[in-house]
Design a protein around this motif. Structure first.
Motif, PDB file in Angstrom:
ATOM      1  N   LYS A   1      45.500 -32.697   7.836  1.00 46.71           N
ATOM      2  CA  LYS A   1      46.289 -33.901   8.091  1.00 46.71           C
ATOM      3  C   LYS A   1      47.777 -33.619   7.916  1.00 46.71           C
ATOM      4  O   LYS A   1      48.169 -32.706   7.186  1.00 46.71           O
ATOM      5  CB  LYS A   1      45.878 -35.007   7.120  1.00 46.71           C
ATOM      6  CG  LYS A   1      44.398 -35.332   7.106  1.00 46.71           C
ATOM      7  CD  LYS A   1      44.091 -36.287   5.962  1.00 46.71           C
ATOM      8  CE  LYS A   1      42.612 -36.541   5.821  1.00 46.71           C
ATOM      9  NZ  LYS A   1      42.295 -37.394   4.654  1.00 46.71           N
ATOM     10  N   SER A   2      48.572 -34.434   8.563  1.00 45.45           N
ATOM     11  CA  SER A   2      50.016 -34.383   8.326  1.00 45.45           C
ATOM     12  C   SER A   2      50.301 -35.031   6.976  1.00 45.45           C
ATOM     13  O   SER A   2      49.779 -36.103   6.674  1.00 45.45           O
ATOM     14  CB  SER A   2      50.768 -35.130   9.426  1.00 45.45           C
ATOM     15  OG  SER A   2      50.551 -34.517  10.676  1.00 45.45           O
ATOM     16  N   LYS A   3      51.120 -34.383   6.183  1.00 45.98           N
ATOM     17  CA  LYS A   3      51.423 -34.923   4.857  1.00 45.98           C
ATOM     18  C   LYS A   3      52.468 -36.036   4.964  1.00 45.98           C
ATOM     19  O   LYS A   3      53.394 -35.954   5.765  1.00 45.98           O
ATOM     20  CB  LYS A   3      51.896 -33.809   3.925  1.00 45.98           C
ATOM     21  CG  LYS A   3      50.779 -32.796   3.657  1.00 45.98           C
ATOM     22  CD  LYS A   3      51.216 -31.711   2.719  1.00 45.98           C
ATOM     23  CE  LYS A   3      50.042 -30.786   2.415  1.00 45.98           C
ATOM     24  NZ  LYS A   3      49.521 -30.110   3.623  1.00 45.98           N
ATOM     25  N   PRO A   4      52.317 -37.076   4.163  1.00 47.68           N
ATOM     26  CA  PRO A   4      53.228 -38.225   4.257  1.00 47.68           C
ATOM     27  C   PRO A   4      54.588 -37.941   3.651  1.00 47.68           C
ATOM     28  O   PRO A   4      54.774 -36.965   2.912  1.00 47.68           O
ATOM     29  CB  PRO A   4      52.492 -39.304   3.450  1.00 47.68           C
ATOM     30  CG  PRO A   4      51.689 -38.519   2.444  1.00 47.68           C
ATOM     31  CD  PRO A   4      51.265 -37.267   3.151  1.00 47.68           C
ATOM     32  N   ASP A   5      55.535 -38.788   3.961  1.00 49.51           N
ATOM     33  CA  ASP A   5      56.870 -38.739   3.381  1.00 49.51           C
ATOM     34  C   ASP A   5      56.761 -38.982   1.878  1.00 49.51           C
ATOM     35  O   ASP A   5      56.251 -40.008   1.438  1.00 49.51           O
ATOM     36  CB  ASP A   5      57.737 -39.827   4.032  1.00 49.51           C
ATOM     37  CG  ASP A   5      59.147 -39.878   3.463  1.00 49.51           C
ATOM     38  OD1 ASP A   5      59.485 -39.075   2.572  1.00 49.51           O
ATOM     39  OD2 ASP A   5      59.916 -40.751   3.920  1.00 49.51           O
ATOM     40  N   GLN A   6      57.241 -38.026   1.074  1.00 49.69           N
ATOM     41  CA  GLN A   6      57.096 -38.145  -0.377  1.00 49.69           C
ATOM     42  C   GLN A   6      57.923 -39.269  -0.976  1.00 49.69           C
ATOM     43  O   GLN A   6      57.715 -39.654  -2.125  1.00 49.69           O
ATOM     44  CB  GLN A   6      57.457 -36.809  -1.047  1.00 49.69           C
ATOM     45  CG  GLN A   6      56.478 -35.708  -0.701  1.00 49.69           C
ATOM     46  CD  GLN A   6      56.533 -34.550  -1.671  1.00 49.69           C
ATOM     47  OE1 GLN A   6      57.103 -34.629  -2.761  1.00 49.69           O
ATOM     48  NE2 GLN A   6      55.928 -33.444  -1.288  1.00 49.69           N
ATOM     49  N   ASP A   7      58.848 -39.811  -0.217  1.00 45.98           N
ATOM     50  CA  ASP A   7      59.633 -40.932  -0.716  1.00 45.98           C
ATOM     51  C   ASP A   7      58.979 -42.283  -0.417  1.00 45.98           C
ATOM     52  O   ASP A   7      59.488 -43.325  -0.825  1.00 45.98           O
ATOM     53  CB  ASP A   7      61.046 -40.909  -0.103  1.00 45.98           C
ATOM     54  CG  ASP A   7      61.850 -39.709  -0.586  1.00 45.98           C
ATOM     55  OD1 ASP A   7      61.661 -39.304  -1.745  1.00 45.98           O
ATOM     56  OD2 ASP A   7      62.651 -39.175   0.202  1.00 45.98           O
TER      57      ASP A   7
END
Length: 361
Positions: free
Chosen positions: A19-25
């Motif tokens: 999966k594409s990793k989400p924005d950590q912010d």
């Protein structure tokens, strides 16, 4: 059957399954899930078997699965922390797994081999280590769960179970600062009764709390402070957290008498407070005592303890429309010190005197 030789197999996700990793912010809580999960099954004939780290996926459950009809479901919550030099740590995972086995006993479910499950958990977190956030204060939340899967109707303990672990990256709990919460004291509904299942992490406990939680939110409060079910007088716990008070220099928390969850963070706070020389009491404490301490100025702090926030300072209680502000509505010194200390231990930034930290990999 506690099979200490339980074999765990590995099925890595294919490249096109990653999966594409989400924005950590913008992680939030419980919205994104890692590439892999752990599953294993139990039945009376084979015991625990088919233990596998595999690609995250939905699984099929029969409509007659007993979890849907009789509520045999338990879970735990823990976290993985990314420290300096990209080292990853777990915090007291043995205690979480031990508590889950106690929950299993209470709910007539099979116990599992803790050491083997911890090994599998560490392997899975290591495999998905790219999902452990690097953003300040962000962590990887870990949710072990067990449900009854036997397809049958009839009130009895099931004879087939599924155990699984899923993980999700979560943002810093206090993204906007270490802010106190406002809490509504519930004196109508009850969370747990003596002899009930309030001291285990059973899913039904949380379903039963939703009505009061919703009413509290409607009144503008973040959490519910539960009172005992018999007299509606003695303080028990807050939503999904244990509760502490600092009264006239003494740290006080309700004693464990069978209706309160024995929190891992609760136990850690008790140990740290003793280390620092605070007088500590685990005892019954009434809401009237809290009100009186609030009025005479001896109620210095209140805070919740749990995996999600570690320490959650309380700025105000509301009981029967009477509001009590604590410490001017700002976080107290002890709450902040405990939060900073726990974070430093969990992220590997401070010496771990009590051997709470477990390194992954």
């Amino acid at each position: 059957m506690l099979d200490k030789e339980l074999e765990v197999t590995l099925q890595k996700a294919a490249t096109d399954q990653l999966k594409s990793k989400p924005d950590q912010d913008n992680l939030g809580f419980g919205q994104f899930f890692t590439d892999h999960m752990f599953t294993m099954r139990w039945d009376r004939r084979q015991g625990w078997h088919d233990a596998t780290i595999e690609p995250y996926r939905p699984f099929a459950v029969d409509p007659a699965a007993m979890v849907f009809h009789y509520g045999q479901a338990i879970f735990e919550g823990m976290k993985a922390y990314r420290g300096k030099d990209d080292q990853i740590f777990l915090f007291r995972p043995q205690d979480n797994l031990s508590r889950m086995n106690q929950s299993a006993l209470r709910m007539c479910m099979p116990r599992f081999p803790q050491d083997r499950i911890l090994q599998a958990l560490r392997a899975m977190v290591y495999l998905d280590q790219g999902w452990v956030p690097r953003a300040p204060g962000a962590t990887l939340y870990i949710r072990p769960t067990m449900i009854a899967t036997e397809s049958a109707l009839g009130l009895r303990a099931a004879e087939e179970y599924l155990f699984f672990i899923i993980c999700c990256p979560v943002g810093a709990y206090y993204a906007e600062g270490f802010s106190p919460t406002r809490i509504y004291v519930e004196d109508r509904y009850a969370r747990s009764i003596p002899g009930g299942a309030g001291n285990v992490k059973a899913a039904g406990n949380y379903a039963a709390s939703l009505k009061a939680q919703t009413l509290a939110h409607d009144k503008g409060y973040a959490q519910v402070l539960w009172l005992d079910a018999v007299e509606h007088k003695y303080v028990e716990e807050v939503g999904s957290s244990n509760i502490f008070f600092l009264i006239n220099g003494e740290v006080i928390t309700p004693s464990l008498e069978g209706s309160i969850l024995p929190g891992i963070t609760r136990d850690s706070v008790l140990q740290l407070a003793r280390d620092w020389g605070y007088p500590v009491k685990e005892r019954r404490i009434s809401i009237d005592e809290i009100l009186a301490a609030g009025k005479d100025g001896t109620l210095q702090e209140g805070f919740g303890t749990g995996t999600a926030a570690a320490i959650s300072p309380v700025g105000e209680f509301c009981y029967r429309e009477e509001r009590i502000q604590i410490n001017g509505g700002v976080a107290g010194a002890l709450s902040k010190r405990l939060y900073d200390e726990l974070q430093a231990i969990q992220f590997g930034e401070r010496e771990d005197l009590h051997k709470w930290r477990v390194r992954v990999g």
